[in-house]
Design an enzyme around this catalytic site. Structure first.
Site, PDB file in Angstrom:
ATOM      1  N   ASP A  74     -59.556  10.804   7.476  1.00 29.47           N
ATOM      2  CA  ASP A  74     -59.283  11.087   6.072  1.00 29.47           C
ATOM      3  C   ASP A  74     -59.568  12.548   5.767  1.00 29.47           C
ATOM      4  OD1 ASP A  74     -62.097  10.589   6.417  1.00 29.47           O
ATOM      5  OD2 ASP A  74     -62.310  10.370   4.248  1.00 29.47           O
ATOM      6  N   GLU A 133     -64.896   9.087   5.569  1.00 40.18           N
ATOM      7  CA  GLU A 133     -66.026  10.002   5.762  1.00 40.18           C
ATOM      8  C   GLU A 133     -66.213  10.941   4.590  1.00 40.18           C
ATOM      9  OE1 GLU A 133     -68.251  13.546   6.770  1.00 40.18           O
ATOM     10  OE2 GLU A 133     -66.105  13.455   6.270  1.00 40.18           O
TER      11      GLU A 133
END
Length: 364
Positions: A74, A133
């Site tokens: 991400d 994350e």
């Protein structure tokens, strides 16, 4: 080849929370890890699936405990950032684009290293790539902890320190949401009947600032504030997301206990404080120092010199370090501009880092 792969990965935008985009990228990783000889699987999560891959060892170390490599797919950038604000660009030895530094460059480095060690003896390798994350890995924490069991060491593929050195410790990081419920009323006709959620929130944030100022080395950032809607209405709801950074678990616990124990200041105001995500402080250790020495020897075997130092930012390696696993982070390519529109990596460092990672896999 590595630059082409990175351009492909940057071209597939993957904002945190966009499950469709993240899952499509996870499909790419599953196929790629299978091509590289791994057994890959996806771990479903509502905001985007995580990927776990196991690569068998080879030769005398084949039955030894694995190395754990941690990354994420991400990014902080929304869909359209590539087209509208940060187009892919190669110029003067630099590669530009959303996620190029944080941290799709690290994913490409890892893949290249796995290619390089295919015919060489090494211990098993386990890879965990998480999908959230950038917001503290709320759905991946248990996964990272579980996959850390039995590993000999953990390595993160986040960006290195500015000079290229590795990260040997990290501050703890927590995201806290403060939500206030007041009572709406006409701001001119019946102001006394209202309870301003915004005024209450402001006073609570001032109290948080006072609390933080009583501790050394605690960082506090109010990242978002929402509330109200019209100037002629006493606001009935307001909220703020606050980020905290700590250097040790004791201070972290004391501050979070105090913040989550806040009480309303105004009569009839309601207050809710929630810890949205938490990464414990990863502190320096003799085990990590010993691991760094082994990595330095591996680096010298490929003509590189490297060192390590603590870092302020947090990542999934906070958890492995906190669990007592020898841990290093910063194996991604050199560059700058994480979370900034000038995000970039030094093109030549992709191959340098891949060579270093391959040496780590075959010597530790």
């Amino acid at each position: 080849m590595m630059i082409d792969r990175l351009r492909e990965y940057v071209g597939h935008e993957t904002p945190t929370g966009d499950a469709q985009a993240l899952n499509a990228f996870a499909d790419r990783l599953l196929d790629r890890y299978a091509e590289l000889g791994g057994t890959a699987r996806r771990v479903a999560a509502p905001t985007g699936d995580h990927v776990v891959a196991d690569f068998p060892g080879r030769g005398p170390l084949a039955a030894e405990a694995p190395l754990l490599f941690i990354g994420h797919h991400d990014t902080v950038w929304p869909i359209g950032q590539l087209r509208e604000v940060m187009p892919w660009r190669e110029q003067d030895g630099l590669l530009h684009g959303p996620g190029v530094f944080d941290m799709k460059g690290g994913l490409v480095v890892l893949e290249a290293a796995l290619e390089q060690i295919a015919d060489r003896d090494h211990r098993p390798v386990r890879v965990v790539v998480v999908a959230d994350e950038e917001v503290g890995s709320p759905t991946a924490r248990e996964l990272v902890a579980a996959e850390s069991s039995g590993v000999v060491a953990a390595f993160g593929f986040e960006s290195p320190l500015p000079n290229g050195d590795l990260k040997t410790a990290r501050r703890g990081s927590s995201r806290v949401r403060i939500e206030v419920t007041g009572r709406e009323a006409h701001a001119a006709l019946e102001p006394s009947r209202g309870v301003s959620a915004i005024d209450e929130l402001i006073d609570q944030l001032i109290a948080v600032r006072a609390l933080v100022s009583s501790y050394d080395d605690v960082l506090c950032n109010v990242g978002t504030i929402t509330g109200g809607g019209r100037t002629n209405v006493v606001p009935g709801a307001a909220a703020a997301d606050v980020g905290f950074r700590f250097i040790d678990p004791e201070t972290e616990r004391a501050v979070l206990d105090a913040v989550t124990s806040l009480e309303p200041i105004r009569p009839d105001a309601q207050l809710q404080v929630s810890v949205m995500s938490n990464r414990p402080a990863w502190q320096p250790s003799a085990a990590t120092d010993e691991l760094l020495q082994k990595v330095q020897a591996a680096a010298r075997s490929v003509g590189q010199e490297i060192d390590g130092a603590p870092a302020s930012g947090a990542a999934d390696t906070n958890l492995t370090g906190w669990l007592g696993i020898p841990t290093l982070d910063g194996l991604g390519p050199r560059g700058k501009g994480a979370h900034a529109v000038h995000e970039q990596v030094i093109a030549a460092s992709l191959a340098e880092r891949a060579s270093l990672v391959a040496a780590i896999i075959t010597t530790i």
